[in-house]
Design a protein around this motif. Structure first.
Motif, mmCIF file in Angstrom:
data_model
loop_
_atom_site.group_PDB
_atom_site.id
_atom_site.type_symbol
_atom_site.label_atom_id
_atom_site.label_comp_id
_atom_site.label_asym_id
_atom_site.label_seq_id
_atom_site.Cartn_x
_atom_site.Cartn_y
_atom_site.Cartn_z
ATOM 1 N N LEU A 164 0.817 -1.228 0.000
ATOM 2 C CA LEU A 164 0.000 0.000 0.000
ATOM 3 C C LEU A 164 0.845 1.270 0.000
ATOM 4 O O LEU A 164 0.394 2.307 -0.454
ATOM 5 C CB LEU A 164 -0.921 0.017 1.228
ATOM 6 N N VAL A 165 2.063 1.181 0.546
ATOM 7 C CA VAL A 165 2.901 2.391 0.549
ATOM 8 C C VAL A 165 3.930 2.365 -0.596
ATOM 9 O O VAL A 165 4.884 3.141 -0.595
ATOM 10 C CB VAL A 165 3.610 2.615 1.919
ATOM 11 N N GLY A 166 3.736 1.472 -1.544
ATOM 12 C CA GLY A 166 4.601 1.465 -2.736
ATOM 13 C C GLY A 166 5.873 0.662 -2.567
ATOM 14 O O GLY A 166 6.765 0.719 -3.420
ATOM 15 N N GLY A 167 5.966 -0.098 -1.481
ATOM 16 C CA GLY A 167 7.150 -0.937 -1.280
ATOM 17 C C GLY A 167 7.020 -2.265 -2.025
ATOM 18 O O GLY A 167 5.987 -2.543 -2.642
ATOM 19 N N ARG A 168 8.099 -3.048 -1.973
ATOM 20 C CA ARG A 168 8.083 -4.354 -2.611
ATOM 21 C C ARG A 168 8.234 -5.418 -1.534
ATOM 22 O O ARG A 168 8.884 -5.180 -0.507
ATOM 23 C CB ARG A 168 9.230 -4.479 -3.618
ATOM 24 N N VAL A 169 7.649 -6.577 -1.809
ATOM 25 C CA VAL A 169 7.700 -7.655 -0.818
ATOM 26 C C VAL A 169 8.557 -8.786 -1.362
ATOM 27 O O VAL A 169 8.378 -9.207 -2.504
ATOM 28 C CB VAL A 169 6.279 -8.176 -0.511
ATOM 29 N N TYR A 170 9.496 -9.250 -0.553
ATOM 30 C CA TYR A 170 10.218 -10.489 -0.881
ATOM 31 C C TYR A 170 9.719 -11.557 0.095
ATOM 32 O O TYR A 170 9.780 -11.374 1.319
ATOM 33 C CB TYR A 170 11.733 -10.306 -0.741
ATOM 34 N N TYR A 171 9.206 -12.648 -0.461
ATOM 35 C CA TYR A 171 8.616 -13.686 0.386
ATOM 36 C C TYR A 171 9.658 -14.709 0.802
ATOM 37 O O TYR A 171 10.359 -15.262 -0.043
ATOM 38 C CB TYR A 171 7.457 -14.372 -0.347
ATOM 39 N N MET A 172 9.752 -14.951 2.082
ATOM 40 C CA MET A 172 10.689 -15.954 2.621
ATOM 41 C C MET A 172 9.889 -17.240 2.864
ATOM 42 O O MET A 172 9.007 -17.255 3.741
ATOM 43 C CB MET A 172 11.280 -15.471 3.955
ATOM 44 N N PRO A 173 10.175 -18.301 2.114
ATOM 45 C CA PRO A 173 9.380 -19.523 2.274
ATOM 46 C C PRO A 173 9.512 -20.118 3.677
ATOM 47 O O PRO A 173 10.614 -20.197 4.221
ATOM 48 C CB PRO A 173 9.989 -20.481 1.247
ATOM 49 N N LEU A 174 8.389 -20.511 4.239
ATOM 50 C CA LEU A 174 8.397 -21.280 5.498
ATOM 51 C C LEU A 174 7.972 -22.696 5.128
ATOM 52 O O LEU A 174 6.840 -22.894 4.689
ATOM 53 C CB LEU A 174 7.395 -20.709 6.506
ATOM 54 N N THR A 175 8.882 -23.645 5.297
ATOM 55 C CA THR A 175 8.556 -25.011 4.893
ATOM 56 C C THR A 175 8.771 -25.975 6.047
ATOM 57 O O THR A 175 9.544 -25.699 6.980
ATOM 58 C CB THR A 175 9.433 -25.448 3.694
ATOM 59 N N ALA A 176 8.073 -27.115 5.946
ATOM 60 C CA ALA A 176 8.110 -28.088 7.044
ATOM 61 C C ALA A 176 9.536 -28.557 7.293
ATOM 62 O O ALA A 176 9.932 -28.781 8.449
ATOM 63 C CB ALA A 176 7.214 -29.273 6.701
ATOM 64 N N ASP A 177 10.355 -28.681 6.221
ATOM 65 C CA ASP A 177 11.707 -29.220 6.432
ATOM 66 C C ASP A 177 12.607 -28.238 7.188
ATOM 67 O O ASP A 177 13.687 -28.611 7.637
ATOM 68 C CB ASP A 177 12.340 -29.694 5.115
ATOM 69 N N ASN A 178 12.198 -26.989 7.331
ATOM 70 C CA ASN A 178 12.966 -26.046 8.161
ATOM 71 C C ASN A 178 12.141 -25.598 9.364
ATOM 72 O O ASN A 178 12.325 -24.498 9.897
ATOM 73 C CB ASN A 178 13.400 -24.833 7.316
ATOM 74 N N ASP A 179 11.214 -26.464 9.790
ATOM 75 C CA ASP A 179 10.341 -26.176 10.951
ATOM 76 C C ASP A 179 9.609 -24.845 10.806
ATOM 77 O O ASP A 179 9.366 -24.143 11.805
ATOM 78 C CB ASP A 179 11.144 -26.197 12.259
ATOM 79 N N PHE A 180 9.298 -24.477 9.585
ATOM 80 C CA PHE A 180 8.561 -23.236 9.297
ATOM 81 C C PHE A 180 9.274 -21.988 9.828
ATOM 82 O O PHE A 180 8.641 -21.031 10.261
ATOM 83 C CB PHE A 180 7.116 -23.328 9.818
ATOM 84 N N LEU A 181 10.625 -22.038 9.770
ATOM 85 C CA LEU A 181 11.438 -20.849 10.076
ATOM 86 C C LEU A 181 12.068 -20.384 8.761
ATOM 87 O O LEU A 181 12.424 -21.214 7.923
ATOM 88 C CB LEU A 181 12.564 -21.212 11.060
ATOM 89 N N PRO A 182 12.244 -19.075 8.551
ATOM 90 C CA PRO A 182 12.871 -18.633 7.302
ATOM 91 C C PRO A 182 14.363 -18.929 7.293
ATOM 92 O O PRO A 182 15.004 -18.947 8.352
ATOM 93 C CB PRO A 182 12.617 -17.125 7.296
ATOM 94 N N ASN A 183 14.890 -19.150 6.097
ATOM 95 C CA ASN A 183 16.322 -19.382 5.941
ATOM 96 C C ASN A 183 16.945 -18.106 5.372
ATOM 97 O O ASN A 183 16.802 -17.813 4.186
ATOM 98 C CB ASN A 183 16.528 -20.577 4.996
ATOM 99 N N PHE A 184 17.617 -17.336 6.238
ATOM 100 C CA PHE A 184 18.129 -16.031 5.800
ATOM 101 C C PHE A 184 19.221 -16.165 4.734
ATOM 102 O O PHE A 184 19.385 -15.298 3.885
ATOM 103 C CB PHE A 184 18.657 -15.227 6.990
ATOM 104 N N GLU A 185 19.970 -17.271 4.797
ATOM 105 C CA GLU A 185 21.058 -17.450 3.818
ATOM 106 C C GLU A 185 20.510 -17.588 2.397
ATOM 107 O O GLU A 185 21.218 -17.328 1.420
ATOM 108 C CB GLU A 185 21.889 -18.707 4.124
ATOM 109 N N ALA A 186 19.247 -18.002 2.294
ATOM 110 C CA ALA A 186 18.686 -18.219 0.948
ATOM 111 C C ALA A 186 18.182 -16.919 0.309
ATOM 112 O O ALA A 186 17.781 -16.912 -0.855
ATOM 113 C CB ALA A 186 17.531 -19.220 1.034
ATOM 114 N N ILE A 187 18.223 -15.817 1.029
ATOM 115 C CA ILE A 187 17.723 -14.551 0.454
ATOM 116 C C ILE A 187 18.832 -13.956 -0.429
ATOM 117 O O ILE A 187 19.959 -13.761 0.046
ATOM 118 C CB ILE A 187 17.339 -13.542 1.567
ATOM 119 N N PRO A 188 18.536 -13.664 -1.685
ATOM 120 C CA PRO A 188 19.585 -13.133 -2.584
ATOM 121 C C PRO A 188 20.190 -11.831 -2.041
ATOM 122 O O PRO A 188 19.470 -11.009 -1.455
ATOM 123 C CB PRO A 188 18.833 -12.868 -3.894
#
Ligand SMILES: Cc1ncc(COP(=O)(O)O)c(C=O)c1O
Length: 395
Positions: free
Chosen positions: A135-159
């Motif tokens: 709504l304020v014109g920003g962009r969203v990068y989605y961090m996948p939460l998956t069962a194999d990582n206990d639904f925690l984001p993996n920061f190393e995977a963010i470009p």
């Protein structure tokens, strides 16, 4: 009307569609049992309502409140954080009451995000985290939460190029919709990541008081250095069955809180004071209701998890939150499965896709269904399942 550009991609809030579908069915006289929305079915405890009623009669409480909230409320929030999490907060700089936490979650992007800036948002997640940035014109990068990582984001995977542009990150534990939890080592990692890349952290924590077995959730602010890098949103909605009264809070980083206070003071006139007094009672009065509610939710959790696992919908028993996150059978999308349950059984579950791409393949069931209806809904599901073997026949 010539709508703004920002309206072009803004749909109605996800749950409005579900609520409309339920209303349509009910209008046709059909019974619907809804496991969809995390809205506690048990009433607000009596001591809190009594305080609200007394305060409503006081003429001082009929006038405009201050955006910053009553000093007594900010103190009660600080005292509650001290008692519950052993965190000492300065009530004048590190605490701000909100008109329900959704309001602050929606407005904080105005404080941090300029056009083109990136917000890191978990996927799946509560939809307001991304909408507020968009709504304020920003962009969203989605961090996948998956069962194999206990639904925690993996920061190393963010470009790297995303990390450089990111100004803000949302996290939420105990998690909606997955029911996942986070430990202090994870929050320590969040603080390190934030310090390294100058990313402000918004931790959303409305489910810290809904917990089971021997587990008790922690606060992000318990991590060393957390208040230097972020804030925690919290709410009285789920802890004290107060969703209808609209009161929550944000605590932590004084600069972020000052910015949000400035935005809010230009947009709203605070929380009705009688409700603020009710909140003071909730936070500083007897806390017995927490265990009482959790005992009810725990029984429901066990019934739901057992049935879903019998149906072959792989489901972990959550240690906290109001939600069961269950895998849909092969051959269905989450929306198809939810639609079949509504049309054929009259049971409403939330399709995981509504929380993001990585929610696909799951449905969410909320434990806020009164016991008798919950048992009825589960038995309808079990009967339906018996007529549906094997599930794969769908495609
Ligand atoms: C993760 C999460 N955050 C925030 C909220 C908003 O809570 P409230 O605005 O009632 O404080 C909800 C409500 O369901 C939620 O699930």
């Amino acid at each position: 009307m010539r709508a703004s550009k920002r309206m072009q991609n803004l749909g109605t809030y996800f749950f409005v569609d579900i609520t409309n579908k339920i209303a349509e069915k009910k209008a046709k006289g059909e019974e619907v049992i809804s496991f969809a929305i995390g809205d506690p079915d048990m009433p607000t405890p009596k001591n809190i309502i009594d305080k609200l009623c007394q305060a409503a009669y006081q003429p001082d409480n009929h006038r405009y409140p201050e955006t910053i909230g009553l000093p007594e409320l900010r103190q009660a929030i600080a005292d509650w954080y001290q008692k519950r999490f052993q965190i000492s907060l300065d009530p004048s700089r590190e605490v701000l009451p909100l008109i329900g936490s959704k309001e602050g979650i929606g407005h904080i992007a105005l404080c941090l995000i300029d056009e083109g800036d990136v917000t890191l948002v978990p996927d799946p997640a509560y939809p307001v985290y991304s909408t507020s940035t968009l709504l304020v014109g920003g962009r969203v990068y989605y961090m996948p939460l998956t069962a194999d990582n206990d639904f925690l984001p993996n920061f190393e995977a963010i470009p790297d190029e995303i990390v450089k542009k990111a100004k803000m990150m949302w996290l939420n534990y105990p998690n909606n919709p997955t029911g996942a939890i986070a430990n202090i080592e994870f929050f320590d990692k969040v603080v390190q990541f934030s310090n390294k890349h100058s990313i402000s952290i918004c931790h959303d924590c409305p489910y810290s008081e809904v917990y089971f077995d021997e587990y008790q959730p922690i606060s992000f602010l318990q991590a060393d250095g957390a208040r230097e890098v972020g804030v925690e949103f919290h709410s009285l909605s789920k802890s004290y069955n107060m969703t209808g009264w609209r009161i929550g809070m944000v605590v932590g980083n004084a600069n972020m809180i000052d910015a949000l206070m400035r935005v809010k003071s230009n947009l709203d006139s605070g929380i009705p004071q009688a409700i603020q007094y009710a909140a003071i009672e909730a936070l500083s009065g007897s806390q017995n209701c927490i265990n009482e509610h959790n005992a009810v939710y725990q029984k429901r959790r066990d019934l739901v998890v057992e049935l879903l696992n019998d149906m072959g919908l792989i489901t972990k028993s959550p240690k906290a939150s109001l939600y069961i996150w269950a895998k849909v059978p092969d051959g269905y999308t989450s929306i198809e499965f939810a639609n079949d349950l509504l049309e054929q059984v009259g049971v409403v579950v939330t399709p995981g896709r509504g929380y993001g791409e990585h929610g696909e393949g799951y449905v969410r069931l909320s434990l806020t269904v009164p016991d008798a209806l919950l048992v009825k809904g589960l038995s309808q599901l079990a009967n339906w399942h018996n007529t549906k073997q094997p599930f794969k026949s769908k495609k």
